[in-house]
Scaffold this motif. Sequence first.
Motif, PDB file in Angstrom:
ATOM      1  N   GLY A 163     -51.987 100.937  -3.646  1.00 48.64           N
ATOM      2  CA  GLY A 163     -51.487  99.693  -4.698  1.00 48.64           C
ATOM      3  C   GLY A 163     -52.038  98.901  -5.025  1.00 48.64           C
ATOM      4  N   LEU A 164     -52.290  98.488  -3.542  1.00 52.15           N
ATOM      5  CA  LEU A 164     -53.260  96.598  -3.372  1.00 52.15           C
ATOM      6  C   LEU A 164     -54.344  97.024  -3.923  1.00 52.15           C
ATOM      7  CD1 LEU A 164     -53.993  94.186  -2.516  1.00 52.15           C
ATOM      8  CD2 LEU A 164     -54.493  94.988  -0.056  1.00 52.15           C
ATOM      9  N   ASN A 165     -55.195  97.939  -4.297  1.00 51.80           N
ATOM     10  CA  ASN A 165     -56.570  98.971  -4.551  1.00 51.80           C
ATOM     11  C   ASN A 165     -56.322  98.610  -6.336  1.00 51.80           C
ATOM     12  OD1 ASN A 165     -59.635  99.102  -3.261  1.00 51.80           O
ATOM     13  ND2 ASN A 165     -57.231 100.434  -2.029  1.00 51.80           N
ATOM     14  N   GLN A 166     -55.278  98.939  -6.808  1.00 54.65           N
ATOM     15  CA  GLN A 166     -54.426  99.477  -8.241  1.00 54.65           C
ATOM     16  C   GLN A 166     -54.171  97.648  -8.432  1.00 54.65           C
ATOM     17  OE1 GLN A 166     -55.021 101.705  -9.882  1.00 54.65           O
ATOM     18  NE2 GLN A 166     -53.599 100.566 -11.914  1.00 54.65           N
ATOM     19  N   ALA A 167     -53.950  96.843  -7.046  1.00 58.59           N
ATOM     20  CA  ALA A 167     -53.241  95.273  -7.810  1.00 58.59           C
ATOM     21  C   ALA A 167     -54.678  94.952  -8.108  1.00 58.59           C
ATOM     22  CB  ALA A 167     -52.760  95.230  -7.044  1.00 58.59           C
ATOM     23  N   ILE A 168     -56.158  95.098  -7.326  1.00 58.41           N
ATOM     24  CA  ILE A 168     -57.264  94.039  -7.499  1.00 58.41           C
ATOM     25  C   ILE A 168     -57.570  94.372  -9.295  1.00 58.41           C
ATOM     26  CG2 ILE A 168     -59.325  93.572  -6.585  1.00 58.41           C
ATOM     27  CD1 ILE A 168     -57.748  94.497  -4.383  1.00 58.41           C
ATOM     28  N   ASN A 169     -57.648  95.626  -9.259  1.00 59.23           N
ATOM     29  CA  ASN A 169     -58.725  96.358 -10.698  1.00 59.23           C
ATOM     30  C   ASN A 169     -57.417  95.691 -11.812  1.00 59.23           C
ATOM     31  OD1 ASN A 169     -59.859  98.364  -9.581  1.00 59.23           O
ATOM     32  ND2 ASN A 169     -58.318  99.724  -9.693  1.00 59.23           N
ATOM     33  N   ILE A 170     -56.461  95.461 -11.816  1.00 58.84           N
ATOM     34  CA  ILE A 170     -55.372  94.770 -12.586  1.00 58.84           C
ATOM     35  C   ILE A 170     -56.062  93.280 -12.546  1.00 58.84           C
ATOM     36  CG2 ILE A 170     -52.801  93.787 -13.375  1.00 58.84           C
ATOM     37  CD1 ILE A 170     -52.219  97.004 -12.270  1.00 58.84           C
ATOM     38  N   ALA A 171     -55.824  93.193 -11.594  1.00 55.75           N
ATOM     39  CA  ALA A 171     -56.167  91.090 -10.987  1.00 55.75           C
ATOM     40  C   ALA A 171     -57.731  90.652 -12.158  1.00 55.75           C
ATOM     41  CB  ALA A 171     -55.788  90.651  -9.582  1.00 55.75           C
ATOM     42  N   GLU A 172     -58.196  92.060 -12.044  1.00 56.62           N
ATOM     43  CA  GLU A 172     -59.887  91.405 -11.926  1.00 56.62           C
ATOM     44  C   GLU A 172     -60.332  91.853 -13.896  1.00 56.62           C
ATOM     45  OE1 GLU A 172     -62.878  93.133  -9.077  1.00 56.62           O
ATOM     46  OE2 GLU A 172     -61.898  94.531  -9.537  1.00 56.62           O
TER      47      GLU A 172
ATOM     48  N   GLY B 247     -56.720  85.138 -10.462  1.00 55.97           N
ATOM     49  CA  GLY B 247     -56.829  84.826  -8.383  1.00 55.97           C
ATOM     50  C   GLY B 247     -55.708  86.220  -8.769  1.00 55.97           C
ATOM     51  N   LEU B 248     -55.815  86.303  -7.070  1.00 56.70           N
ATOM     52  CA  LEU B 248     -54.736  87.788  -6.328  1.00 56.70           C
ATOM     53  C   LEU B 248     -54.428  87.451  -4.872  1.00 56.70           C
ATOM     54  CD1 LEU B 248     -54.409  91.512  -6.244  1.00 56.70           C
ATOM     55  CD2 LEU B 248     -54.517  90.037  -3.647  1.00 56.70           C
ATOM     56  N   VAL B 249     -52.987  86.662  -5.023  1.00 54.93           N
ATOM     57  CA  VAL B 249     -52.062  86.593  -3.551  1.00 54.93           C
ATOM     58  C   VAL B 249     -51.147  87.592  -2.935  1.00 54.93           C
ATOM     59  CG1 VAL B 249     -50.967  84.216  -2.692  1.00 54.93           C
ATOM     60  CG2 VAL B 249     -52.091  84.579  -4.908  1.00 54.93           C
ATOM     61  N   LEU B 250     -51.743  87.304  -1.676  1.00 57.05           N
ATOM     62  CA  LEU B 250     -50.639  88.854  -1.086  1.00 57.05           C
ATOM     63  C   LEU B 250     -49.878  87.996  -0.397  1.00 57.05           C
ATOM     64  CD1 LEU B 250     -53.385  90.696   0.773  1.00 57.05           C
ATOM     65  CD2 LEU B 250     -51.667  91.225  -0.201  1.00 57.05           C
ATOM     66  N   TRP B 251     -48.864  87.994  -0.549  1.00 65.33           N
ATOM     67  CA  TRP B 251     -47.546  87.138   0.132  1.00 65.33           C
ATOM     68  C   TRP B 251     -46.149  88.086   0.170  1.00 65.33           C
ATOM     69  CZ3 TRP B 251     -42.994  86.267  -2.328  1.00 65.33           C
ATOM     70  CH2 TRP B 251     -41.824  85.280  -2.592  1.00 65.33           C
ATOM     71  N   GLN B 252     -45.507  88.276   0.895  1.00 66.00           N
ATOM     72  CA  GLN B 252     -44.503  88.835   1.431  1.00 66.00           C
ATOM     73  C   GLN B 252     -43.099  87.993   1.725  1.00 66.00           C
ATOM     74  OE1 GLN B 252     -45.706  91.652   1.247  1.00 66.00           O
ATOM     75  NE2 GLN B 252     -47.643  91.663   3.630  1.00 66.00           N
TER      76      GLN B 252
ATOM     77  N   GLN C 101     -64.299  90.543  -8.130  1.00 62.28           N
ATOM     78  CA  GLN C 101     -64.228  89.428  -8.788  1.00 62.28           C
ATOM     79  C   GLN C 101     -63.501  89.092  -8.817  1.00 62.28           C
ATOM     80  OE1 GLN C 101     -67.812  89.805 -10.395  1.00 62.28           O
ATOM     81  NE2 GLN C 101     -67.719  91.071  -8.876  1.00 62.28           N
ATOM     82  N   ILE C 102     -62.000  89.108  -8.443  1.00 57.93           N
ATOM     83  CA  ILE C 102     -61.403  87.538  -8.008  1.00 57.93           C
ATOM     84  C   ILE C 102     -60.867  87.226  -7.295  1.00 57.93           C
ATOM     85  CG2 ILE C 102     -59.980  87.558 -11.062  1.00 57.93           C
ATOM     86  CD1 ILE C 102     -58.629  89.845  -7.648  1.00 57.93           C
ATOM     87  N   PRO C 103     -60.448  85.257  -6.856  1.00 57.64           N
ATOM     88  CA  PRO C 103     -60.341  84.688  -5.474  1.00 57.64           C
ATOM     89  C   PRO C 103     -59.065  85.440  -5.623  1.00 57.64           C
ATOM     90  CG  PRO C 103     -59.916  83.188  -7.300  1.00 57.64           C
ATOM     91  CD  PRO C 103     -60.283  84.655  -8.110  1.00 57.64           C
ATOM     92  N   THR C 104     -59.731  85.796  -3.730  1.00 58.29           N
ATOM     93  CA  THR C 104     -58.017  86.533  -2.572  1.00 58.29           C
ATOM     94  C   THR C 104     -57.698  85.657  -1.648  1.00 58.29           C
ATOM     95  OG1 THR C 104     -59.846  87.496  -0.899  1.00 58.29           O
ATOM     96  CG2 THR C 104     -58.985  88.928  -3.120  1.00 58.29           C
TER      97      THR C 104
ATOM     98  N   GLY D 179     -65.263  78.496 -11.105  1.00 58.74           N
ATOM     99  CA  GLY D 179     -65.935  79.200 -11.297  1.00 58.74           C
ATOM    100  C   GLY D 179     -66.286  79.989 -10.366  1.00 58.74           C
ATOM    101  N   TYR D 180     -65.353  80.418  -9.937  1.00 64.57           N
ATOM    102  CA  TYR D 180     -64.948  81.457  -8.517  1.00 64.57           C
ATOM    103  C   TYR D 180     -65.936  82.474  -9.021  1.00 64.57           C
ATOM    104  CZ  TYR D 180     -64.437  85.053  -5.055  1.00 64.57           C
ATOM    105  OH  TYR D 180     -64.612  85.451  -4.137  1.00 64.57           O
ATOM    106  N   ARG D 181     -67.189  83.148  -7.905  1.00 65.47           N
ATOM    107  CA  ARG D 181     -68.175  84.461  -7.725  1.00 65.47           C
ATOM    108  C   ARG D 181     -67.743  84.771  -6.703  1.00 65.47           C
ATOM    109  NH1 ARG D 181     -69.690  86.742 -11.477  1.00 65.47           N
ATOM    110  NH2 ARG D 181     -71.525  87.225 -10.000  1.00 65.47           N
ATOM    111  N   PRO D 182     -67.958  85.885  -6.913  1.00 66.24           N
ATOM    112  CA  PRO D 182     -67.727  86.858  -5.258  1.00 66.24           C
ATOM    113  C   PRO D 182     -68.785  85.852  -4.071  1.00 66.24           C
ATOM    114  CG  PRO D 182     -68.207  88.366  -6.475  1.00 66.24           C
ATOM    115  CD  PRO D 182     -67.723  86.874  -7.309  1.00 66.24           C
ATOM    116  N   PRO D 183     -68.652  86.285  -3.055  1.00 62.14           N
ATOM    117  CA  PRO D 183     -69.836  85.992  -2.215  1.00 62.14           C
ATOM    118  C   PRO D 183     -70.715  87.195  -2.068  1.00 62.14           C
ATOM    119  CG  PRO D 183     -67.847  86.129  -0.762  1.00 62.14           C
ATOM    120  CD  PRO D 183     -67.506  85.896  -2.043  1.00 62.14           C
ATOM    121  N   LEU D 184     -71.893  87.138  -2.185  1.00 65.71           N
ATOM    122  CA  LEU D 184     -72.879  88.223  -1.962  1.00 65.71           C
ATOM    123  C   LEU D 184     -73.095  88.676  -1.190  1.00 65.71           C
ATOM    124  CD1 LEU D 184     -75.805  85.385  -3.399  1.00 65.71           C
ATOM    125  CD2 LEU D 184     -74.932  87.336  -5.091  1.00 65.71           C
ATOM    126  N   LYS D 185     -73.314  89.921  -0.951  1.00 66.15           N
ATOM    127  CA  LYS D 185     -73.008  90.556   0.061  1.00 66.15           C
ATOM    128  C   LYS D 185     -74.300  91.034   0.957  1.00 66.15           C
ATOM    129  CE  LYS D 185     -70.438  93.819  -1.544  1.00 66.15           C
ATOM    130  NZ  LYS D 185     -70.395  95.007  -2.490  1.00 66.15           N
TER     131      LYS D 185
END
Length: 791
Positions: free
Chosen positions: A509-518, A523-528, A572-575, A693-699
């Motif tokens: 589910g989390l991977n699917q959510a990241i796909n949708i958010a991208e 951005g994506l927030v993990l919150w319970q 590709q989105i801030p988490t 202008g978020y970009r993911p960190p370089l690997k």
Amino acid sequence: MSHTKFIVRKVAVLGAGVMGAQIAAHLVNAKVPTLLFDLPAKEGDKNAIALKAIDGLKKLKPSPLAAADLAQYIQPANYDDDLSLLKDCDLVIEAIAERMDWKGDLYRKVAPHLGAHTIFATNTSGLSINALAASCPEDVRARFCGVHFFNPPRYMHLVEIIPCLGSDATMLDNLERFLVTTLGKGVVRAKDTPNFVANRIGVFSMLATIANAEKFGIRFDVVDDLTGPRLGRPKSATFRTADVVGLDTFAHVVKTMQDTLPNDPWHALFKSPEWLQKLIAAGALGAKTKLGIYKKDGKKMFVLDPLKGEYVGAGEKGDDAVKDILKIADPAEKFRKLRASSHPQAQFLWACFRDVFHYIGFHLGDIAHCARDVDFAIRWGFGWSVGPFETWQAAGWQQVAQWIDEEVKAGKALASANLPAWVLESDRAGVHFAQGSYDAAGARLLGRSTLDVYQRQLAPAKLLGEATAPLGETVFENDGVRAFTTGDDILVVSFKTKAHTIGPDVLEGLNQAINIAEARFKGLVLWQTEEPFSAGADLQSMLPAFMMGDWDSIDGIVNRFQATSMRLRYSQIPTVAATQGYAFGGGCEFVMHCDRVVAALESYIGLVEVGVGLLPGGGGCKEFALRASQEARGDVLAALKDYFMAIATAKVATSALEAQEIGFLRKSDCVVFNAYELLYVAKQQALTLAEAGYRPPLKIKCFAVAGRSGAASIKGQLVNMLEGHFISEHDFTIASLIADVMTGGDLEAGTEVDEQWILDLERKAFMQLLKNSKTQDRIANMLTTGKPLRN
């Protein structure tokens, strides 16, 4: 924002007793510079009394300080030399002993030194605010009110604000804003009646329990077994709570009720039982004197038998038949069975509920502004999971009201006062509704506070009877997670599993959510939706594969886990992770891989895998190895050692501030004091990162590791611990593997590796331990008893 911004630059607390010192501690937790006043010492340093109190804070458990070094920000002071400092304080809280005359003397002494806009508040637990206001000069009264913290102030959510007749409305609003956001509190505005809302009803409930225990002949330890977690209340239940609060303090609150409520129909109940007076006279005041209703002798616990006047062995439990009734999920059926049972313990429990319902029904109009305030006050101040009005409403308002009415008329209740007419209205379904909660004095429904600070609470404390639709609009859902949006560009993901453990459904589910958010969000927030953030990997879901020795499928899950951690870092989105309560093991690993964390102060974070005989396998070892390399000034091993110990000893941070010190959180992560503001702040952080202008960190291509010489150095210390019997053989095996993984394996010191290198080592070591019978024993023990096994 029409009001001028209220800024609290400095606070003074008058009185360095138990409450005063702990209120000061919580103020510095929140970065508020604080003065702690007390009487000048007779000899030596005049600040000796305040200094001793500040020193005492460091020894208390659970700690009033959210980080050990915060005590230095409390400045000791005394009334002889330092009153001139009060003019620079925006808020002064008086917390001296509960004596009208002493408080009055102090007010006359400090009033001339207050600044022109200083708010002056008393932390009294029950004295009349209007009577106290009379000791203040005219010009101070508009800035005077009660601000009643609950013990211990860092952990209890409730603060009652009690205005006096002349209290300025804007001042009260400003104080509420400060308490809610800066100190993270749940505020209830109370009327100026003796003991206000929470203590008036909470202490009544304890007195009713004591009276009914005597009436039905129930032992004190059995009462505590029945009136604790089985009723959704704290483990300390009834009598142990009295010991913890202090029997003298409890007796004092009771005395206040006796003296100030002569016309209360329950007045005969407001006295300390004889056995309690005897304990106090003998100096047995409970936990603080190590002797009270309970006493500990070596490992053995004893409890007072009031009839014999002596201690007997403690540990008796409630009857199984009664405990079975308490397990019934449907409140209406549970109450019907309790009332119908002939067992004295069941009759006792029903009587306790009946008397509390009778009391709150009778007094709602004069004690509180509405029923919501009663329920929140008892939940937040006494730690009940469900408030008394909510309990009554859930059990069927009319049926319960009818039972109470019958028993009052039959002389079975603790008082003969009739229920008010509103309680018995033929169409009444309860007191909490979508439109608001019942205000008995005004015979109307009152909505929640409209103060601006509550706009930040996107998911405020829930109340039975209010609208319960899930928050936001669902974008995606599977068995493991729900991903939703509240009308902005952020996708919020919540886990649906028990204790928010992470199994295949959550990973999927989390991977699917990241796909949708991208694809669609900023951005994506993990919150319970409630605590905990996550208890870690779902070992239970691995059991079938485990029993069948299907190691490939488990290896696949661990691989997926690591990949998910890495996606949180490199998508590709801030988490942003929003934590409160426990974030253990895999939950901690997810937190460590998000771009930003917004942590409630009461976040307890740790890589605790060692407890089940494993090591962090979702990227935790890799992350600490990487951070050590980035922080090292030439010496990777030196930077690594503390991180290694944190994993090898399953160290848990006892606050978000401590998590920053240990390194589970970064110094740049946000700490929020009010958990109800978490989601709002986390979304703002995600939006800010996106807008910048978020970009993911370089690997990371390569970082230096400590190598086999580093591992050898760590293992040398482990050998000493093993030989000194500080750790078991299996602990040694696990810790040695952790050392191998974190130092990069069989390589020269200083060799450069990439993240995947350590992830592979981590996964291999994880699987190796999983196949070890001692680890399997540890896992089985944790799953069956919930406790770690030392083998």
